[in-house]
Every structure is written in structure tokens, then in C-alpha cells.
Design a protein around this motif. Structure first.
Motif, mmCIF file in Angstrom:
data_model
loop_
_atom_site.group_PDB
_atom_site.id
_atom_site.type_symbol
_atom_site.label_atom_id
_atom_site.label_comp_id
_atom_site.label_asym_id
_atom_site.label_seq_id
_atom_site.Cartn_x
_atom_site.Cartn_y
_atom_site.Cartn_z
ATOM 1 N N THR A 664 0.838 -1.209 0.000
ATOM 2 C CA THR A 664 0.000 0.000 0.000
ATOM 3 C C THR A 664 0.867 1.251 0.000
ATOM 4 N N VAL A 665 1.858 1.284 0.872
ATOM 5 C CA VAL A 665 2.731 2.471 0.962
ATOM 6 C C VAL A 665 3.551 2.612 -0.307
ATOM 7 N N ARG A 666 4.050 1.524 -0.837
ATOM 8 C CA ARG A 666 4.855 1.581 -2.057
ATOM 9 C C ARG A 666 4.042 2.120 -3.227
ATOM 10 N N ASP A 667 2.802 1.634 -3.363
ATOM 11 C CA ASP A 667 1.957 2.116 -4.462
ATOM 12 C C ASP A 667 1.646 3.594 -4.300
ATOM 13 N N ALA A 668 1.394 4.020 -3.062
ATOM 14 C CA ALA A 668 1.083 5.427 -2.827
ATOM 15 C C ALA A 668 2.272 6.317 -3.188
ATOM 16 N N LEU A 669 3.493 5.863 -2.842
ATOM 17 C CA LEU A 669 4.683 6.649 -3.164
ATOM 18 C C LEU A 669 4.922 6.691 -4.663
#
Length: 676
Positions: A664-669
Motif C-alpha cells: 500500500t505504501v509503495r503504491d502510494a509513493l
């Protein structure tokens, strides 16, 4: 009838003027003497001789001759003070430097006969003393010690014995000195010892002072009875060295020479004596060097056995610490059963630590606690100390079969003990410590205390088994991981707190400059940066929780796995450290200004660390098996105990949540990076 015609008076001395040194004669050019033929017997040969008496100067005492001229010529000394006429030194100093043998007998039967024979060899005023063939080093020594200038203070009146008792009533009219006598070694002098050069306190003081000035101070250790000779001639042999040593020491009998150890390759030799007195006499005689075949040899005192053993202890500790610093690898540990049980090894290790503790105390007490070091008592204790250190090193290497992590900890602990013992031995080897100097007293106490403190700490921190060692490594990292989580929480709290800290001076230029030197900045996070921190915070929190649960659930204390499981346990400490470093890197990139690329890279490293931990726990079978259907049915039955949690399921769920949060965090970044 003339005296010479009387057979009983043959050899009696008749002279017209005495043989005197300049000091005894005095500074009065018009000195008056009284003469009395056969006034007294000679102080050495006991034959009557002509006695002269005179006053050397104003305020001086009357002086008289005490030996006959024959005895004075034999030794080339003054008839009054018995000092050498050429150098002004006691005969013992001169004979020691020139290696002259005293041939005059000391018994009452032979000394008069000897004097008569010598009298027939004398021609005029010529002395029988022949120093022409003396060694150059001995002559140089006499030239340095010579007292050529008159010392008229020696002619002062004697001390008034009544004044010393407090009974003198003559006051200033008393012809004697009104001083209190000083009782020391120099107070005990006599004619026989001065003339024959034996046990003369004045000569002993001169020789010992000269030897000390040239670096040959006798060691405090009375067991040292050897001297070290260097720069020997290339053709020297043990026989020639022994011959030269005995020639240069006429006062030393061959039986007093214990042995000579010649090291031809190094051109050096050890001269060992049977008694300390002979060794000190040799050191005084060779203070300016010993000449042999035209070369001057270097002379030093042999080393104390205590100092040699302390040096051996220090070197043993250094070698042991270096060996123990090479930690064993997993390839060094075989899968076969251990040769020695763990409980026995631990018991022996703790016993050896106790011996190190008590032995260090004994060495300190014997060498430094008293007024003088007890070398005899200290030597066997130090030798035991060396054995204890060697045994401790050997014992530490026997833990390898019981787990890599445990073996590394034991080796490290043993290495620390060896290092403090090395410092302890090096301190005690210092001459200033052994001689008891006040400024060095605290140093040896500090080194002894360091040994005690290290031993006590190792006792407390020694793991019970390999599982305990692994748990200890994870526990250390757990505290640091908790600190990283608190840093992330602090960022969010500071951002939610608004600008309240601005009035307190936070964010000033001085603070920013200090943080920038460390690689950080005190600049407040923007709203976008705060949102990123809030998205990453759950990931950091669950990673910290994962690390904590490994300690609580998988590394439970008092659970000793079978030996084959030790290899699996040894894979965990590196993973703990890797997880810690990855988490710290993630927290480091959260500070302002944030870099999306750096954040993505740090998160990828964290995810990789988590995946390695997950695969290791699964492959090494460190996770407990899932409960069977029978177990589940038993836990659901009436009257059953409290339901036991499914540890395996919890870890599987935790890893799944971490991967989900990371994605989730990787996709958001990535979306945010593409948008910019």
C-alpha cells in the motif's frame, strides 16, 4: 745496644718523616710534628713503629699515624687516614676497580711475618702496588671517583661525648664539637677493614652510588643473583668468559660462581652467582664496563623471575585475546553430538573466573600491599595465574559444539577477561609500582578492581545456553527498535501540536546548524510529509511488534532445544540486526526534507529483511506446528483449560499484514512520484 742488633727488635720501624696525604697533613705550611720512636704498635701488622703527631691547622684536632710505613707502602695509603695516596679513595674501591687481590694475611700469626718479608722488598719510598696492567675501564672508574682536592673538613675535632649526654659544662671552651652524633652505617669503621678493603662502609657507599648512577642499582628482588653481559668478542667461549670473570673479581671465590650461560649467536652471557653479595660486588666492579680481549662489555642486572613471569602472563593474555577474537563460524561446528556436556563446561568456566578473581587479589597483596614486595611468595601465584588464563582460553573454545551464538559470547567474555588481566600484569611489571611509589599506588588498585569488575559482569551476563544467547541478542535490538518507533510517533505528535514550540526557540539557526552536522535537520514537516509519516507509521509499528513477539513466543526462556536446533537458532541474530538497521533507515528518510526515491529504497530494504525473517522461520522450522483437529476439539470441550493461542497463525497473519502495508505504501509513493 742499637735496636737492630736486638733480634726481638728486628723489623721495628725507625723513620724521619711520615707518609701522609695532603688532607691529613693540613694547610699549614709551617706544621710542627712530634716524633716518638716505637710509640705504638702498627694497627695492621702489630709491629712497633715511629709515631708522628701534629696539628694540621687552626681549629683542627691533633692527628697521629696509626700504621707503619711498611704497611703503608704495601698498599700505597696514608699512614693516618689509610686512603689511597693517588686517588684519595678507600682501598676497597681501588682494589675493586683495578681487580687487585689482597694478599696480606689477617691472622695474628702470619701478618708480622708477611710484613717482614715485604719490608725486605721495599726500596726507598717506592710502593709495592703495581696498577700498570690494570684494565682501562677500572682506571676510568677511579678517575671519575677520585678525590684529588684536599678535604680539610675531615680534620675537624671529634664530637663531644659529654655534649651528646647533655653533661658538657665547658661551653665554647670545649675543644670538641658540640653536635649530636648520627648513627648509621658510616659510624662503624675500623682500621683493619679499611686497610684490607673488606666490608668498609665508606667504600660500599661509594661503589653502590657509582653503580646506581650507571644504571646498575641492585634490584629489590633478592633472588636475582645474575648479571647479563653483552657485546662479547666473537671468539669468546664459556671457558674464556669464566676465566675473565674470576680475574676481574679477586674477592670472589670460584665456588661462589654458580654458572655461566653463553649465547654465542647473540654474543651475550649470563653470569650466575650463588649469593647476592657476590653479584652486587660484581656489579660494582663492572659498573664502568668489563674489558675482555680489548672490548668493553655491557653489564646489566638479570631480570627478576617475578618480572619475567609477569611478562609471560601479559604476553599469554595478549595471545589468548587475539586467538579468541577470531569467532567460530558455522562451518566449524559439526552436527555430531558435543564431546563435553554444556553444564560441565559452564561450571568449569565459572570456576576459572573465580580463580582469576582470587589470584589477582593474591598477586596484588604479595607485590604491592606491603612495604616491600614479597617476591618469593608472589612467584608461584603468578605462575598459577598463567595456567588459569591458558585453561580459561581452552575452556572458551569448547563451547563451539553447543551453538554458534553461545560460543561467540563465551569467547568474547573470555577475551575481555584476558585483556584486563593483561593490563593488570603490565601495570605490576612497572618498576615504580613494585618499588611502592605513592603516585602509582592507586593505579594497581584500579587494575585489580577492573579484573574483579569484569569477572563479576561476565558471571552475570553468561548465557545459560545457545537459546539464551540468541534471546539476549534479540533483546538488545528490541530496545533500539522501540526507540525508532518512538521517533516516528514523536514526528506525528510534533506535527499535530502546531506551532507551540516556535516560541520556545525550537527551529533556530543554531539548532539547525548542529543537526545538519549530524546529517539531520530540525525543519518542521509539511502536511504532505506528515501524511507520508502517518502511512508508514503502522508498518514500523507492526515490524517492532513482530520483533518483540519473536522474543516472547519463539525464544522463550528455560526451553533448551535439542542440539540440531542450535544451527537454526544461530541464523536469527543476523536477521534481528538486519531488521533493526532497515527500520532505522526508514525512520531516517522520514525527516524533512523527504525524498521519495530514498523512501522507496528504504522501504524495499525493510520488506526484504522481513521476507528473509519469514523464510528463515519457515525453512528452519522455528515456528511451532499448527494445532491438529484433535487439539482444537480438546480445547473446545467442557472443562478444558484456557485456550492456547495459535503462535504459527499469528506470525503468518503478521507477515501478511506487513506485506499488505508495504504494498500500500509503495503504491502510494509511486503514484505521488508520477504525479510530480
Amino acid at each position: 745496644m742499637p735496636p737492630k742488633a736486638d733480634i726481638n727488635k728486628a723489623g721495628w720501624e725507625q723513620s724521619e718523616f711520615p707518609i701522609l696525604c695532603e688532607t691529613c697533613l693540613g694547610d699549614n705550611a709551617f706544621v710542627r710534628m712530634s716524633k716518638q720512636e716505637y710509640g705504638r704498635s702498627c694497627g695492621t701488622c702489630a709491629r712497633p713503629f715511629t709515631v708522628f703527631r701534629w696539628n694540621p691547622g687552626t681549629g683542627m684536632r691533633f692527628k697521629t699515624t696509626v700504621i707503619c710505613q711498611t704497611c703503608a707502602k704495601i698498599k700505597n695509603v696514608c699512614q693516618t687516614c689509610l686512603l689511597d695516596l693517588e686517588y684519595g679513595l678507600p682501598t676497597q674501591v681501588r682494589d675493586t676497580a683495578l681487580a687487585l687481590k689482597n694478599e696480606a694475611p689477617t691472622s695474628d700469626i702470619n701478618r708480622e711475618y708477611y710484613a717482614q718479608n715485604m719490608d725486605s722488598k721495599l726500596e726507598g719510598s717506592r710502593s709495592l702496588l703495581d696498577s700498570g696492567r690494570a684494565a682501562t675501564a677500572g682506571k676510568d672508574m677511579l678517575k671519575e671517583l677520585a678525590r684529588t682536592d684536599p678535604y680539610y673538613k675531615r680534620n675537624r675535632p671529634h664530637i663531644c661525648s659529654f655534649y651528646a649526654k647533655g653533661e658538657c659544662k665547658r661551653g665554647s671552651e670545649c675543644p670538641y664539637r658540640h653536635e649530636m652524633p648520627v648513627q648509621n652505617d658510616l659510624s662503624k669503621q675500623n682500621i683493619q677493614d679499611r686497610y684490607h678493603g673488606r666490608n668498609d662502609p665508606v667504600a660500599n657507599k661509594i661503589l653502590s652510588t657509582n653503580a646506581a648512577a650507571l644504571g646498575l642499582t641492585p634490584p629489590e628482588d633478592k633472588s636475582i643473583m645474575s648479571l647479563f653481559l653483552t657485546s662479547l668478542p666473537a671468539e669468546a667461549t664459556q671457558a674464556t668468559i669464566q676465566t675473565r670473570v674470576l680475574q676481574s673479581l679477586p674477592a670472589v671465590q670460584p665456588s661462589q660462581l654458580k654458572s655461566i650461560v653463553h649465547v654465542a649467536k647473540s654474543r651475550c652471557a649470563f653470569v650466575n652467582f650463588n649469593d647476592r653479595e657476590s653479584a652486587e660486588h660484581a656489579a660494582q666492579a663492572w659498573a664502568n664496563g668489563l674489558e675482555m680481549e680489548g672490548e668493553t662489555l655491557g653489564v646489566k642486572w638479570g631480570r627478576s623471575k617475578v618480572l619475567v613471569t609477569l611478562t609471560l602472563l601479559s604476553e599469554t593474555c595478549l595471545a589468548s585475546a587475539a586467538y579468541l577474537s577470531t569467532a567460530p563460524s558455522s562451518s566449524d561446528i559439526t552436527s555430531s553430538a558435543p564431546i563435553y556436556p554444556l553444564q560441565i563446561l559452564q561450571k568449569d568456566f565459572l570456576s576459572l573466573l573465580t580463580l582469576v578473581y582470587t589470584t589477582s587479589t593474591k598477586v596484588s597483596l604479595t607485590l604491592c600491599a606491603g612495604k616491600q614486595p614479597a617476591y618469593t611468595a608472589a612467584l608461584p601465584v603468578i605462575q598459577e595465574f598463567v595456567t588459569h588464563v591458558q585453561s580459561l582460553t581452552t575452556n572458551a573454545t569448547l563451547f563451539d559444539e553447543h551453538g554458534l551464538t553461545l560460543a561467540q559470547d563465551v569467547r568474547r567474555f573470555a577475551g575481555e577477561v584476558c585483556e584486563v588481566v593483561h593490563n593488570f600484569a603490565a601495570t605490576l611489571s612497572s618498576p615504580s609500582v613494585l618499588e611502592g611509589e605513592k603516585k602509582e599506588e592507586k593505579e594497581y588498585l584500579m587494575k585489580t578492581g577492573a579484573v574483579h569488575e569484569t569477572v563479576e559482569r561476565v558471571r552475570k551476563e553468561l548465557p545459560e545456553d545457545n537459546l539464551g544467547a540468541v534471546r539476549k541478542r534479540w533483546s538488545v535490538d528490541k530496545g533500539m527498535l522501540q526507540d525508532t518507533l518512538e521517533d516516528v510517533d514523536g514526528m506525528i505528535e510534533d506535527a499535530d501540536g502546531g506551532d507551540e514550540d516556535e516560541d520556545e526557540g525550537f527551529g533556530s539557526d543554531e539548532d539547525e546548524d548542529g543537526l545538519e552536522e549530524l546529517g539531520f535537520t530540525s525543519k518542521k514537516l509539511s502536511k504532505e510529509e506528515v501524511e507520508r509519516v502517518k502511512k508508514i507509521q503502522p508498518l514500523v509499528r507492526i515490524c517492532v511488534l513482530l520483533h518483540k513477539r519473536v522474543v516472547l513466543d519463539l525464544l522463550k526462556p528455560k526451553v533448551t532445544p535439542e542440539p540440531p536446533a542450535n544451527a537454526a537458532l544461530d541464523t536469527l541474530p543476523p536477521l534481528s540486526h538486519k531488521l533493526l538497521l532497515a527500520t532505522e533507515e526508514v525512520v531516517a528518510v522520514l525527516y524533512s526534507p523527504q525524498n521519495l526515491t530514498a523512501m522507496s529504497s528504504a522501504l524495499a530494504v525493510l520488506d526484504d529483511a522481513v521476507r528473509q525473517l519469514e523464510s528463515t522461520l519457515s525453512e528452519k522450522k522455528l515456528l511451532p506446528p499448527s494445532p491438529t483437529l484433535e487439539d482444537k476439539m480438546a480445547s473446545m470441550s467442557v472443562g478444558s483449560e484456557k485456550k492456547e493461542k495459535d503462535v504459527r497463525k499469528w506470525f503468518e497473519t503478521c507477515f501478511m499484514q506487513i506485506h499488505k502495508l508495504y504494498n500500500t505504501v509503495r503504491d502510494a509513493l509511486e503514484v505521488e512520484a508520477n504525479a510530480t
